[in-house]
Scaffold this motif. Sequence first.
Motif, PDB file in Angstrom:
ATOM      1  N   ALA A   1      20.178  -1.276 -59.521  1.00 10.24           N
ATOM      2  CA  ALA A   1      18.869  -0.628 -59.656  1.00 10.24           C
ATOM      3  C   ALA A   1      17.721  -1.637 -59.646  1.00 10.24           C
ATOM      4  O   ALA A   1      16.595  -1.275 -59.295  1.00 10.24           O
ATOM      5  CB  ALA A   1      18.827   0.195 -60.935  1.00 10.24           C
ATOM      6  N   PHE A   2      17.975  -2.875 -60.019  1.00 10.33           N
ATOM      7  CA  PHE A   2      16.898  -3.865 -60.118  1.00 10.33           C
ATOM      8  C   PHE A   2      16.908  -4.879 -58.985  1.00 10.33           C
ATOM      9  O   PHE A   2      16.014  -5.716 -58.901  1.00 10.33           O
ATOM     10  CB  PHE A   2      16.952  -4.560 -61.480  1.00 10.33           C
ATOM     11  CG  PHE A   2      16.660  -3.599 -62.591  1.00 10.33           C
ATOM     12  CD1 PHE A   2      15.349  -3.285 -62.920  1.00 10.33           C
ATOM     13  CD2 PHE A   2      17.685  -2.969 -63.272  1.00 10.33           C
ATOM     14  CE1 PHE A   2      15.063  -2.359 -63.912  1.00 10.33           C
ATOM     15  CE2 PHE A   2      17.412  -2.050 -64.272  1.00 10.33           C
ATOM     16  CZ  PHE A   2      16.098  -1.752 -64.586  1.00 10.33           C
ATOM     17  N   LEU A   3      17.893  -4.778 -58.102  1.00  9.79           N
ATOM     18  CA  LEU A   3      17.973  -5.685 -56.962  1.00  9.79           C
ATOM     19  C   LEU A   3      16.774  -5.489 -56.044  1.00  9.79           C
ATOM     20  O   LEU A   3      16.487  -4.369 -55.611  1.00  9.79           O
ATOM     21  CB  LEU A   3      19.271  -5.443 -56.195  1.00  9.79           C
ATOM     22  CG  LEU A   3      19.486  -6.265 -54.943  1.00  9.79           C
ATOM     23  CD1 LEU A   3      19.569  -7.760 -55.277  1.00  9.79           C
ATOM     24  CD2 LEU A   3      20.743  -5.808 -54.221  1.00  9.79           C
ATOM     25  N   ASP A   4      16.066  -6.568 -55.774  1.00  9.51           N
ATOM     26  CA  ASP A   4      14.895  -6.587 -54.887  1.00  9.51           C
ATOM     27  C   ASP A   4      13.741  -5.712 -55.366  1.00  9.51           C
ATOM     28  O   ASP A   4      12.819  -5.435 -54.601  1.00  9.51           O
ATOM     29  CB  ASP A   4      15.283  -6.211 -53.447  1.00  9.51           C
ATOM     30  CG  ASP A   4      16.201  -7.247 -52.823  1.00  9.51           C
ATOM     31  OD1 ASP A   4      16.048  -8.451 -53.145  1.00  9.51           O
ATOM     32  OD2 ASP A   4      17.071  -6.868 -52.015  1.00  9.51           O
ATOM     33  N   ARG A   5      13.759  -5.302 -56.598  1.00 11.08           N
ATOM     34  CA  ARG A   5      12.647  -4.540 -57.155  1.00 11.08           C
ATOM     35  C   ARG A   5      11.555  -5.525 -57.570  1.00 11.08           C
ATOM     36  O   ARG A   5      11.825  -6.480 -58.290  1.00 11.08           O
ATOM     37  CB  ARG A   5      13.092  -3.726 -58.362  1.00 11.08           C
ATOM     38  CG  ARG A   5      11.960  -2.843 -58.905  1.00 11.08           C
ATOM     39  CD  ARG A   5      12.377  -2.060 -60.097  1.00 11.08           C
ATOM     40  NE  ARG A   5      13.267  -0.968 -59.687  1.00 11.08           N
ATOM     41  CZ  ARG A   5      13.644   0.003 -60.504  1.00 11.08           C
ATOM     42  NH1 ARG A   5      13.243   0.021 -61.758  1.00 11.08           N
ATOM     43  NH2 ARG A   5      14.435   0.954 -60.082  1.00 11.08           N
ATOM     44  N   PRO A   6      10.334  -5.311 -57.109  1.00 11.22           N
ATOM     45  CA  PRO A   6       9.244  -6.207 -57.540  1.00 11.22           C
ATOM     46  C   PRO A   6       9.116  -6.212 -59.060  1.00 11.22           C
ATOM     47  O   PRO A   6       9.262  -5.168 -59.712  1.00 11.22           O
ATOM     48  CB  PRO A   6       8.002  -5.599 -56.889  1.00 11.22           C
ATOM     49  CG  PRO A   6       8.525  -4.760 -55.757  1.00 11.22           C
ATOM     50  CD  PRO A   6       9.873  -4.259 -56.211  1.00 11.22           C
ATOM     51  N   GLY A   7       8.858  -7.366 -59.622  1.00  2.16           N
ATOM     52  CA  GLY A   7       8.761  -7.500 -61.069  1.00  2.16           C
ATOM     53  C   GLY A   7       7.783  -6.539 -61.699  1.00  2.16           C
ATOM     54  O   GLY A   7       8.040  -6.005 -62.777  1.00  2.16           O
ATOM     55  N   GLU A   8       6.664  -6.292 -61.012  1.00  3.00           N
ATOM     56  CA  GLU A   8       5.650  -5.398 -61.589  1.00  3.00           C
ATOM     57  C   GLU A   8       6.121  -3.939 -61.625  1.00  3.00           C
ATOM     58  O   GLU A   8       5.522  -3.112 -62.320  1.00  3.00           O
ATOM     59  CB  GLU A   8       4.321  -5.508 -60.841  1.00  3.00           C
ATOM     60  CG  GLU A   8       4.384  -5.144 -59.380  1.00  3.00           C
ATOM     61  CD  GLU A   8       4.732  -6.308 -58.444  1.00  3.00           C
ATOM     62  OE1 GLU A   8       4.588  -6.126 -57.220  1.00  3.00           O
ATOM     63  OE2 GLU A   8       5.135  -7.373 -58.921  1.00  3.00           O
ATOM     64  N   ASP A   9       7.208  -3.636 -60.903  1.00  7.36           N
ATOM     65  CA  ASP A   9       7.745  -2.274 -60.906  1.00  7.36           C
ATOM     66  C   ASP A   9       8.866  -2.070 -61.925  1.00  7.36           C
ATOM     67  O   ASP A   9       9.385  -0.967 -62.067  1.00  7.36           O
ATOM     68  CB  ASP A   9       8.272  -1.909 -59.516  1.00  7.36           C
ATOM     69  CG  ASP A   9       7.165  -1.778 -58.484  1.00  7.36           C
ATOM     70  OD1 ASP A   9       5.975  -1.706 -58.877  1.00  7.36           O
ATOM     71  OD2 ASP A   9       7.481  -1.759 -57.282  1.00  7.36           O
ATOM     72  N   VAL A  10       9.254  -3.138 -62.604  1.00  5.15           N
ATOM     73  CA  VAL A  10      10.326  -3.031 -63.593  1.00  5.15           C
ATOM     74  C   VAL A  10       9.746  -2.510 -64.905  1.00  5.15           C
ATOM     75  O   VAL A  10       8.818  -3.098 -65.458  1.00  5.15           O
ATOM     76  CB  VAL A  10      11.015  -4.390 -63.810  1.00  5.15           C
ATOM     77  CG1 VAL A  10      12.029  -4.307 -64.942  1.00  5.15           C
ATOM     78  CG2 VAL A  10      11.682  -4.856 -62.520  1.00  5.15           C
ATOM     79  N   VAL A  11      10.282  -1.405 -65.366  1.00  2.00           N
ATOM     80  CA  VAL A  11       9.841  -0.807 -66.618  1.00  2.00           C
ATOM     81  C   VAL A  11      10.845  -1.190 -67.703  1.00  2.00           C
ATOM     82  O   VAL A  11      12.030  -0.870 -67.603  1.00  2.00           O
ATOM     83  CB  VAL A  11       9.736   0.733 -66.491  1.00  2.00           C
ATOM     84  CG1 VAL A  11       9.336   1.355 -67.820  1.00  2.00           C
ATOM     85  CG2 VAL A  11       8.762   1.103 -65.391  1.00  2.00           C
TER      86      VAL A  11
END
Length: 136
Positions: free
Chosen positions: A14-24
């Motif tokens: 779920a967090f692979l390649d997710r921009p840091g600012e989009d991580v909740v």
Amino acid sequence: LPYGVVAGGLLSDAFLDRPGEDVVLDTSSKRKYASVLGYAGGYNWFQSLLRTLRGIGDKHGGVSVANVAARWVLQSPNDVVPAVILGARNARHVDDHRALFSFALDEQDLGLIRDVLDRGKKPKEDCYQWERGGGW
């Protein structure tokens, strides 16, 4: 028995390649492990670890990043970890966790993971000292 082997869910696809600012960071567990990851190497380092785990998962039939991470703990040096505690918030997680025992990491896999971990910053003391305000 170790718990937190998937870092509150951060060590997942779920967090692979997710921009840091989009991580909740919506749980105390995610906040805690995000802090650890920040000290250990930062977000880019974390993403390189996720990419490595994903590649290994693909090699082993598409098993999840979480399963590769848990398998790495189970295959720790000297076979000192006989089991891990994994959380499952829904039935999909249970089905995924069953795949944990469908593969084993080989020396190449272990080496790839070790290479990423070696690029991170090692803690100076054990995790309990860090949790009590000690240095990383």
